[in-house]
Design a protein around this motif. Structure first.
Motif, PDB file in Angstrom:
ATOM      1  N   ASP A  87       5.441   8.423 -12.764  1.00 18.02           N
ATOM      2  CA  ASP A  87       6.397   7.607 -12.018  1.00 18.02           C
ATOM      3  C   ASP A  87       5.732   6.363 -11.450  1.00 18.02           C
ATOM      4  OD1 ASP A  87       8.496   9.338 -12.471  1.00 18.02           O
ATOM      5  OD2 ASP A  87       8.476  10.218 -10.450  1.00 18.02           O
ATOM      6  N   GLN A  88       6.465   5.275 -11.485  1.00 21.40           N
ATOM      7  CA  GLN A  88       6.016   4.013 -10.902  1.00 21.40           C
ATOM      8  C   GLN A  88       6.481   3.998  -9.451  1.00 21.40           C
ATOM      9  OE1 GLN A  88       4.178   1.897 -13.159  1.00 21.40           O
ATOM     10  NE2 GLN A  88       4.370   3.886 -14.176  1.00 21.40           N
ATOM     11  N   THR A  89       5.546   4.179  -8.524  1.00 21.16           N
ATOM     12  CA  THR A  89       5.904   4.335  -7.116  1.00 21.16           C
ATOM     13  C   THR A  89       5.608   3.070  -6.322  1.00 21.16           C
ATOM     14  OG1 THR A  89       3.737   5.253  -6.561  1.00 21.16           O
ATOM     15  CG2 THR A  89       5.453   6.812  -7.198  1.00 21.16           C
ATOM     16  N   TRP A  90       6.428   2.854  -5.305  1.00 20.87           N
ATOM     17  CA  TRP A  90       6.196   1.740  -4.384  1.00 20.87           C
ATOM     18  C   TRP A  90       5.151   2.149  -3.355  1.00 20.87           C
ATOM     19  CZ3 TRP A  90       7.218  -3.224  -4.365  1.00 20.87           C
ATOM     20  CH2 TRP A  90       7.096  -3.935  -3.176  1.00 20.87           C
ATOM     21  N   ASP A  91       5.234   3.395  -2.885  1.00 17.57           N
ATOM     22  CA  ASP A  91       4.323   3.909  -1.865  1.00 17.57           C
ATOM     23  C   ASP A  91       3.335   4.890  -2.481  1.00 17.57           C
ATOM     24  OD1 ASP A  91       5.576   2.591   0.372  1.00 17.57           O
ATOM     25  OD2 ASP A  91       7.216   4.033   0.175  1.00 17.57           O
ATOM     26  N   GLY A  92       2.258   5.139  -1.749  1.00 18.11           N
ATOM     27  CA  GLY A  92       1.296   6.146  -2.175  1.00 18.11           C
ATOM     28  C   GLY A  92       0.264   5.670  -3.171  1.00 18.11           C
ATOM     29  N   ASN A  93       0.126   4.366  -3.311  1.00 16.93           N
ATOM     30  CA  ASN A  93      -0.882   3.836  -4.236  1.00 16.93           C
ATOM     31  C   ASN A  93      -2.169   3.537  -3.467  1.00 16.93           C
ATOM     32  OD1 ASN A  93       0.708   3.732  -6.746  1.00 16.93           O
ATOM     33  ND2 ASN A  93       2.004   2.420  -5.499  1.00 16.93           N
ATOM     34  N   ASP A  94      -2.774   4.614  -2.991  1.00 21.23           N
ATOM     35  CA  ASP A  94      -4.006   4.523  -2.203  1.00 21.23           C
ATOM     36  C   ASP A  94      -4.882   5.727  -2.541  1.00 21.23           C
ATOM     37  OD1 ASP A  94      -3.424   6.799  -0.170  1.00 21.23           O
ATOM     38  OD2 ASP A  94      -1.628   5.541  -0.066  1.00 21.23           O
TER      39      ASP A  94
END
Length: 141
Positions: free
Chosen positions: A62-69
């Motif tokens: 999934d391409q997520t807006w949040d959680g890219n850390d």
């Protein structure tokens, strides 16, 4: 297509080939699990179970807006390891995947891990500084 869902509802794609001691590969940015196909084929033929995933917001996940850390990446890796009930795993990380593996060990420990291999890794900050006072480093920053 093999997919699992994280606690926040993100669907993560993964490959799981072979049998034996597991080797889990974490790719660099902006790659996918496919970057490891050569290594997975080689180690699979040597009797290892080989696993690689597309990190959230990469490839077939999934391409997520949040959680890219790094914390989310490490938690996603932990969810994959737990879901597959991996034990005695060798974790291999390249570039961002190296940071993911390092953060996994910091957040989730080594109970399921036999070895860690960091290849050209971008690890989380590992130097004791004013902004990172809790780090036990080789020297004070």
């Amino acid at each position: 297509m093999s997919v699992f869902t994280t606690a926040d509802g993100t669907r993560i794609f993964y490959k799981d080939w072979g049998q034996g001691q597991p080797i889990v590969f974490s790719h660099g940015w902006p790659l996918t699990a496919d970057a490891w196909d050569g290594q997975m084929d080689f180690f699979g033929r040597q009797g290892f179970r080989v696993i690689a995933h597309d990190r959230r917001s990469h490839g077939r996940s999934d391409q997520t807006w949040d959680g890219n850390d790094m914390d989310s990446y490490a938690d996603d890796l932990a969810a994959l390891i737990d879901m597959l009930d991996l034990r005695d795993a060798v974790l291999v990380g390249h570039s961002t995947g190296g940071g993911e593996v390092a953060r996994y060990v910091g957040r989730h420990g080594t109970a399921r891990v036999a070895k860690v291999v960091l290849v050209g890794a971008v690890p989380p900050l590992m130097l004791k500084t004013k902004e990172n006072p809790g780090c036990s480093s080789f020297r004070d920053g």
